[in-house]
Design a protein around this motif. Sequence first.
Motif, PDB file in Angstrom:
ATOM      1  N   ARG A 182     -26.293   6.245  56.160  1.00 27.41           N
ATOM      2  CA  ARG A 182     -27.706   6.431  55.827  1.00 27.41           C
ATOM      3  C   ARG A 182     -28.051   5.907  54.434  1.00 27.41           C
ATOM      4  NH1 ARG A 182     -26.891  11.698  58.012  1.00 27.41           N
ATOM      5  NH2 ARG A 182     -26.920  12.515  55.872  1.00 27.41           N
ATOM      6  N   SER A 183     -27.062   5.865  53.559  1.00 27.89           N
ATOM      7  CA  SER A 183     -27.322   5.427  52.183  1.00 27.89           C
ATOM      8  C   SER A 183     -27.155   3.917  51.988  1.00 27.89           C
ATOM      9  CB  SER A 183     -26.401   6.170  51.209  1.00 27.89           C
ATOM     10  OG  SER A 183     -25.043   5.811  51.425  1.00 27.89           O
ATOM     11  N   LEU A 184     -26.854   3.189  53.060  1.00 29.47           N
ATOM     12  CA  LEU A 184     -26.727   1.737  52.942  1.00 29.47           C
ATOM     13  C   LEU A 184     -28.055   1.115  52.533  1.00 29.47           C
ATOM     14  CD1 LEU A 184     -24.659   0.655  56.096  1.00 29.47           C
ATOM     15  CD2 LEU A 184     -23.903   0.588  53.717  1.00 29.47           C
ATOM     16  N   PRO A 185     -28.011  -0.002  51.831  1.00 26.07           N
ATOM     17  CA  PRO A 185     -29.256  -0.713  51.504  1.00 26.07           C
ATOM     18  C   PRO A 185     -30.008  -1.069  52.787  1.00 26.07           C
ATOM     19  CG  PRO A 185     -27.411  -1.595  50.246  1.00 26.07           C
ATOM     20  CD  PRO A 185     -26.822  -0.660  51.260  1.00 26.07           C
ATOM     21  N   ALA A 186     -31.312  -1.125  52.692  1.00 28.52           N
ATOM     22  CA  ALA A 186     -32.145  -1.410  53.864  1.00 28.52           C
ATOM     23  C   ALA A 186     -31.728  -2.699  54.552  1.00 28.52           C
ATOM     24  CB  ALA A 186     -33.613  -1.465  53.444  1.00 28.52           C
ATOM     25  N   GLU A 187     -31.372  -3.701  53.768  1.00 28.22           N
ATOM     26  CA  GLU A 187     -30.992  -4.996  54.342  1.00 28.22           C
ATOM     27  C   GLU A 187     -29.752  -4.867  55.221  1.00 28.22           C
ATOM     28  OE1 GLU A 187     -29.788  -9.527  52.880  1.00 28.22           O
ATOM     29  OE2 GLU A 187     -30.445  -8.019  51.421  1.00 28.22           O
ATOM     30  N   ALA A 188     -28.779  -4.069  54.759  1.00 29.27           N
ATOM     31  CA  ALA A 188     -27.554  -3.880  55.536  1.00 29.27           C
ATOM     32  C   ALA A 188     -27.841  -3.120  56.826  1.00 29.27           C
ATOM     33  CB  ALA A 188     -26.511  -3.137  54.707  1.00 29.27           C
ATOM     34  N   LEU A 189     -28.674  -2.093  56.755  1.00 30.43           N
ATOM     35  CA  LEU A 189     -29.045  -1.325  57.947  1.00 30.43           C
ATOM     36  C   LEU A 189     -29.801  -2.187  58.939  1.00 30.43           C
ATOM     37  CD1 LEU A 189     -30.139   2.118  56.458  1.00 30.43           C
ATOM     38  CD2 LEU A 189     -28.250   1.713  58.051  1.00 30.43           C
ATOM     39  N   GLU A 190     -30.702  -3.006  58.432  1.00 29.63           N
ATOM     40  CA  GLU A 190     -31.463  -3.899  59.306  1.00 29.63           C
ATOM     41  C   GLU A 190     -30.536  -4.895  59.983  1.00 29.63           C
ATOM     42  OE1 GLU A 190     -34.432  -5.628  56.855  1.00 29.63           O
ATOM     43  OE2 GLU A 190     -35.582  -3.769  56.635  1.00 29.63           O
ATOM     44  N   GLY A 191     -29.519  -5.355  59.247  1.00 34.22           N
ATOM     45  CA  GLY A 191     -28.559  -6.284  59.831  1.00 34.22           C
ATOM     46  C   GLY A 191     -27.776  -5.646  60.965  1.00 34.22           C
ATOM     47  N   LEU A 192     -27.333  -4.411  60.770  1.00 36.08           N
ATOM     48  CA  LEU A 192     -26.609  -3.682  61.812  1.00 36.08           C
ATOM     49  C   LEU A 192     -27.503  -3.462  63.031  1.00 36.08           C
ATOM     50  CD1 LEU A 192     -24.750  -0.966  59.690  1.00 36.08           C
ATOM     51  CD2 LEU A 192     -23.721  -2.958  60.814  1.00 36.08           C
ATOM     52  N   SER A 193     -28.766  -3.113  62.763  1.00 34.70           N
ATOM     53  CA  SER A 193     -29.702  -2.873  63.860  1.00 34.70           C
ATOM     54  C   SER A 193     -29.998  -4.151  64.626  1.00 34.70           C
ATOM     55  CB  SER A 193     -30.996  -2.271  63.305  1.00 34.70           C
ATOM     56  OG  SER A 193     -31.931  -2.054  64.339  1.00 34.70           O
ATOM     57  N   ALA A 194     -30.212  -5.257  63.914  1.00 38.86           N
ATOM     58  CA  ALA A 194     -30.541  -6.529  64.552  1.00 38.86           C
ATOM     59  C   ALA A 194     -29.413  -7.022  65.455  1.00 38.86           C
ATOM     60  CB  ALA A 194     -30.856  -7.582  63.488  1.00 38.86           C
ATOM     61  N   GLY A 222     -27.477  -5.063  67.132  1.00 39.30           N
ATOM     62  CA  GLY A 222     -27.221  -4.057  68.168  1.00 39.30           C
ATOM     63  C   GLY A 222     -26.074  -3.129  67.834  1.00 39.30           C
ATOM     64  N   LEU A 223     -25.652  -3.115  66.579  1.00 35.67           N
ATOM     65  CA  LEU A 223     -24.490  -2.316  66.185  1.00 35.67           C
ATOM     66  C   LEU A 223     -24.867  -0.892  65.809  1.00 35.67           C
ATOM     67  CD1 LEU A 223     -22.513  -4.939  64.051  1.00 35.67           C
ATOM     68  CD2 LEU A 223     -22.394  -4.486  66.514  1.00 35.67           C
ATOM     69  N   LEU A 224     -26.081  -0.695  65.341  1.00 37.77           N
ATOM     70  CA  LEU A 224     -26.476   0.636  64.898  1.00 37.77           C
ATOM     71  C   LEU A 224     -26.460   1.631  66.057  1.00 37.77           C
ATOM     72  CD1 LEU A 224     -27.219   1.921  62.237  1.00 37.77           C
ATOM     73  CD2 LEU A 224     -29.634   1.496  62.738  1.00 37.77           C
ATOM     74  N   GLY A 225     -26.928   1.183  67.217  1.00 39.64           N
ATOM     75  CA  GLY A 225     -26.896   2.056  68.392  1.00 39.64           C
ATOM     76  C   GLY A 225     -25.473   2.403  68.796  1.00 39.64           C
ATOM     77  N   LEU A 226     -24.556   1.428  68.683  1.00 42.61           N
ATOM     78  CA  LEU A 226     -23.153   1.679  69.015  1.00 42.61           C
ATOM     79  C   LEU A 226     -22.540   2.679  68.042  1.00 42.61           C
ATOM     80  CD1 LEU A 226     -21.893  -1.929  69.866  1.00 42.61           C
ATOM     81  CD2 LEU A 226     -22.563  -0.119  71.450  1.00 42.61           C
ATOM     82  N   ILE A 227     -22.910   2.561  66.778  1.00 41.69           N
ATOM     83  CA  ILE A 227     -22.381   3.484  65.770  1.00 41.69           C
ATOM     84  C   ILE A 227     -22.795   4.914  66.099  1.00 41.69           C
ATOM     85  CG2 ILE A 227     -22.537   4.183  63.352  1.00 41.69           C
ATOM     86  CD1 ILE A 227     -22.807   1.175  62.677  1.00 41.69           C
ATOM     87  N   TYR A 228     -24.058   5.096  66.473  1.00 43.60           N
ATOM     88  CA  TYR A 228     -24.504   6.457  66.776  1.00 43.60           C
ATOM     89  C   TYR A 228     -23.948   6.957  68.111  1.00 43.60           C
ATOM     90  CZ  TYR A 228     -27.264   7.272  62.672  1.00 43.60           C
ATOM     91  OH  TYR A 228     -27.627   7.518  61.368  1.00 43.60           O
ATOM     92  N   ALA A 229     -23.668   6.043  69.034  1.00 38.37           N
ATOM     93  CA  ALA A 229     -22.986   6.456  70.266  1.00 38.37           C
ATOM     94  C   ALA A 229     -21.600   6.997  69.917  1.00 38.37           C
ATOM     95  CB  ALA A 229     -22.877   5.287  71.230  1.00 38.37           C
ATOM     96  N   HIS A 230     -20.912   6.313  69.001  1.00 36.03           N
ATOM     97  CA  HIS A 230     -19.602   6.776  68.521  1.00 36.03           C
ATOM     98  C   HIS A 230     -19.710   8.157  67.884  1.00 36.03           C
ATOM     99  CE1 HIS A 230     -16.540   7.331  65.413  1.00 36.03           C
ATOM    100  NE2 HIS A 230     -17.441   7.063  64.488  1.00 36.03           N
ATOM    101  N   LEU A 231     -20.701   8.345  66.999  1.00 34.04           N
ATOM    102  CA  LEU A 231     -20.850   9.627  66.316  1.00 34.04           C
ATOM    103  C   LEU A 231     -21.180  10.756  67.290  1.00 34.04           C
ATOM    104  CD1 LEU A 231     -22.790   8.455  63.127  1.00 34.04           C
ATOM    105  CD2 LEU A 231     -20.448   9.350  63.219  1.00 34.04           C
ATOM    106  N   LEU A 232     -22.052  10.484  68.242  1.00 38.50           N
ATOM    107  CA  LEU A 232     -22.398  11.510  69.227  1.00 38.50           C
ATOM    108  C   LEU A 232     -21.207  11.851  70.119  1.00 38.50           C
ATOM    109  CD1 LEU A 232     -25.972  10.300  70.227  1.00 38.50           C
ATOM    110  CD2 LEU A 232     -25.398  12.413  69.031  1.00 38.50           C
ATOM    111  N   SER A 233     -20.350  10.862  70.370  1.00 34.94           N
ATOM    112  CA  SER A 233     -19.200  11.095  71.255  1.00 34.94           C
ATOM    113  C   SER A 233     -18.227  12.112  70.682  1.00 34.94           C
ATOM    114  CB  SER A 233     -18.465   9.779  71.522  1.00 34.94           C
ATOM    115  OG  SER A 233     -17.623   9.408  70.432  1.00 34.94           O
ATOM    116  N   LEU A 234     -18.235  12.317  69.386  1.00 38.65           N
ATOM    117  CA  LEU A 234     -17.293  13.252  68.765  1.00 38.65           C
ATOM    118  C   LEU A 234     -17.507  14.671  69.261  1.00 38.65           C
ATOM    119  CD1 LEU A 234     -17.300  11.861  65.109  1.00 38.65           C
ATOM    120  CD2 LEU A 234     -15.805  11.245  67.014  1.00 38.65           C
ATOM    121  N   ASN A 235     -18.712  14.936  69.779  1.00 38.96           N
ATOM    122  CA  ASN A 235     -18.983  16.259  70.344  1.00 38.96           C
ATOM    123  C   ASN A 235     -18.207  16.505  71.639  1.00 38.96           C
ATOM    124  OD1 ASN A 235     -20.965  17.023  68.367  1.00 38.96           O
ATOM    125  ND2 ASN A 235     -22.390  15.606  69.357  1.00 38.96           N
ATOM    126  N   GLN A 236     -17.623  15.451  72.207  1.00 39.34           N
ATOM    127  CA  GLN A 236     -16.873  15.610  73.461  1.00 39.34           C
ATOM    128  C   GLN A 236     -15.515  16.276  73.245  1.00 39.34           C
ATOM    129  OE1 GLN A 236     -18.384  15.167  76.109  1.00 39.34           O
ATOM    130  NE2 GLN A 236     -19.988  13.671  75.706  1.00 39.34           N
TER     131      GLN A 236
END
Length: 254
Positions: free
Chosen positions: A200-212, A214-228
């Motif tokens: 969350r503390s990454l610079p906006a440019e880095a976050l936008e790059g991850l989102s563009a 399609g990696l940001l969604g994968l990262i949050y899928a990974h984080l949500l999976s830890l609840n399993q």
Amino acid sequence: MKTLLIYDDLVSLNREAHRELKLKPAADKFGFARETNSVLIAASELPQAALDFPCVFVSTETGVGLAAILGLQAHENLFVQPDGAWRQGAYLPAFIRRYPFVLAESEGDSNFTVCLDRAYAGLNTQDGQALFEADGRETPWLEEIKQFLVAFRQEMVASRDLGQRLADLDLLEDRVIEYELMGERQTLRGFKTVNEAKLRSLPAEALEGLSAQGLLGLIYAHLLSLNQVQRLAVKLDERRSQAAAERESAAAVH
């Protein structure tokens, strides 16, 4: 000795030596994975795999990879049922779907060889899918298998690229997850996860790059999976309770 977790006797597929070979499902269909408590997965599998397994990052010989945790105890896969079936409704990782085939790369050579596990019980010369035609040509079924193996390898390379990207951004950290098993606190360790605060503390440019990408969604899928993890503990509790009931029932009969 098993190699790549599930293979016992790997040999290169040969159109002369294996021309008569056929493959059918073994009676103990996924029994080969019964003692495999984690497998590598491709990043493209995360949206589905995260619904059933904790998906974490691990160090491999070729970099940082993704792995699905299939069991909380050594040599125990909670998704292979006693009859060898895969748990109904659960995602089946490509690592397991490709068995008994795998691509092997020769050292210093960019070419790949299709190998198969001669120990697989479904191999025979009488029934099932033929690997080769009578004239030695590959059957359409084997060609599809090869395409699947190549695609899976390419997706695994993309997964390592994801892991390296996260490592370069200093987002991965060693993690210990606590869960409850049979009323007692347990810990799961030996892997890495994304540090969400750093993300969350990454610079906006880095976050936008991850989102563009399609990696940001994968990262949050990974984080949500830890609840399993806790859901795996519930499955393990159920399996232990069932095994205990079966032992008591058997003892009562005798």
